[in-house]
Design a protein around this motif. Structure first.
Motif, mmCIF file in Angstrom:
data_model
loop_
_atom_site.group_PDB
_atom_site.id
_atom_site.type_symbol
_atom_site.label_atom_id
_atom_site.label_comp_id
_atom_site.label_asym_id
_atom_site.label_seq_id
_atom_site.Cartn_x
_atom_site.Cartn_y
_atom_site.Cartn_z
ATOM 1 N N GLU A 61 -53.259 -16.794 3.641
ATOM 2 C CA GLU A 61 -54.273 -15.881 4.166
ATOM 3 C C GLU A 61 -53.689 -14.495 4.422
ATOM 4 N N ALA A 62 -52.456 -14.451 4.922
ATOM 5 C CA ALA A 62 -51.811 -13.162 5.182
ATOM 6 C C ALA A 62 -51.594 -12.389 3.889
ATOM 7 N N LEU A 63 -51.181 -13.083 2.833
ATOM 8 C CA LEU A 63 -50.988 -12.429 1.545
ATOM 9 C C LEU A 63 -52.306 -11.874 1.025
ATOM 10 N N ARG A 67 -53.175 -7.944 0.146
ATOM 11 C CA ARG A 67 -53.678 -7.514 -1.169
ATOM 12 C C ARG A 67 -54.924 -6.649 -1.042
ATOM 13 N N GLN A 68 -55.677 -6.802 0.026
ATOM 14 C CA GLN A 68 -56.885 -6.009 0.215
ATOM 15 C C GLN A 68 -56.584 -4.579 0.660
ATOM 16 N N ALA A 69 -55.347 -4.332 1.086
ATOM 17 C CA ALA A 69 -54.922 -2.979 1.464
ATOM 18 C C ALA A 69 -54.498 -2.207 0.219
ATOM 19 N N LEU A 286 -50.091 -3.780 8.408
ATOM 20 C CA LEU A 286 -51.475 -3.319 8.375
ATOM 21 C C LEU A 286 -51.809 -2.418 9.558
ATOM 22 N N LYS A 287 -51.205 -2.701 10.713
ATOM 23 C CA LYS A 287 -51.540 -1.934 11.924
ATOM 24 C C LYS A 287 -50.695 -0.674 12.089
ATOM 25 N N ASN A 288 -49.454 -0.689 11.569
ATOM 26 C CA ASN A 288 -48.533 0.388 11.900
ATOM 27 C C ASN A 288 -47.987 1.182 10.715
ATOM 28 N N LEU A 289 -48.043 0.644 9.504
ATOM 29 C CA LEU A 289 -47.416 1.325 8.373
ATOM 30 C C LEU A 289 -48.401 1.786 7.317
#
Length: 290
Positions: A61-63, A67-69, A286-289
């Motif tokens: 799920e994390a991968l 991929r959606q970013a 996702l939150k910081n980079l």
């Protein structure tokens, strides 16, 4: 006229090199903190996404979230136990969404070197990995290539390699990992056998996999981005994180796979982040980079 020629001091040069590496790492860290565009995430496989035939909880799920970013993803691995195709099939069975072209292995890097040098190798790799060397001439070998090969690490084979190296054959290490993670615990990696051959022959192996800088730059070249625009996620402090940061990337260390308490203190500069698992690393990115 007496010339005042400054004396070369190797200690001063080493100190300068260390300072340069620290400054480069600090610059990358500062750029990322300022949310410089992150273009690529390099991800280790064994120990980070899976351990043999078991996925790290939540990794699939994390991968998919990553991929959606707006970021490229590439899987970089030192695994030499199996071919790229076999590795991809294993990951598909674990419901990971990836393509063969997204995987860059140390076997791939070794093959490139053999082709460039036109070497005919004695291949000390598992039979399941030989597929990645299809088409390479192995008749009358003139080079020794060592990967993880438990079925071939016996006295007769290693002694043959020893004799070849004494006669001038180059020693090529696919990687020099100390150990790796199996379901029942840590297992000895190829590094001990490579180091043994180096010691016995008084030679130095050419290493092509992680943590070598060229391994990371080759992987990034395929994605068209620079080290300062990339981050590496892995379970090996030295080979994954230290290697990536020495190449100019950020490194995130996960406490799965081969990780042992205190590993983050074994490298300088320390990891950009040490977290419990791959999903936590993705959450940070996702939150910081981005």
């Amino acid at each position: 006229m007496e010339l005042n020629i400054p004396q070369f001091d190797p200690d001063e040069e080493e100190q300068a090199n260390r300072k340069s590496r620290r400054e480069a790492a600090a610059e990358v860290q500062g750029n990322m903190s300022g949310r410089r565009a992150l273009k690529a995430v390099l991800i280790d496989l064994s120990g980070t996404l899976h351990i043999e035939d078991t996925a790290v909880p939540g990794a699939q799920e994390a991968l998919n979230r990553l991929r959606q970013a707006c970021v490229a993803v590439k899987f970089v691995t030192n695994t030499t136990k199996e071919s790229k195709r076999s590795l991809m099939e294993r990951l598909h069975r674990l419901n990971f969404n990836l393509q063969e072209k997204e995987i860059f292995t140390s076997l791939s890097a070794a093959r490139r070197l053999l082709e460039q040098k036109q070497h005919r190798p004695l291949l000390l790799v598992e039979d399941s990995a030989l597929e990645d060397f299809t088409g390479i001439d192995t008749s009358e070998p003139n080079a020794v290539v060592v990967g993880l090969a438990p079925d071939h690490f016996n006295y007769q084979t290693l002694n043959k390699a020893f004799s070849m190296i004494l006669d001038g054959a180059p020693l090529i290490a696919i990687h020099k990992a100390r150990y790796y993670k199996q379901k029942d615990g840590l297992a000895l990696g190829p590094g001990a056998f490579v180091t043994g051959l180096e010691y016995a022959t008084d030679c130095k192996a050419t290493v092509v996999g992680k943590p070598e800088k060229t391994f990371f730059t080759q992987a990034l070249h395929d994605l068209g981005c620079s080290p300062g625009e990339a981050v590496m996620i892995g379970d090996d402090a030295r080979d994954d994180v230290g290697g990536a940061q020495n190449a100019g990337m950020l490194g995130i260390l996960v406490r799965t796979g081969k990780y042992r308490d205190g590993d983050e203190n074994k490298i300088q500069p320390p990891p950009h982040l040490t977290c419990d698992s791959f999903p936590d690393a993705v959450e940070h990115i996702l939150k910081n980079l981005l």
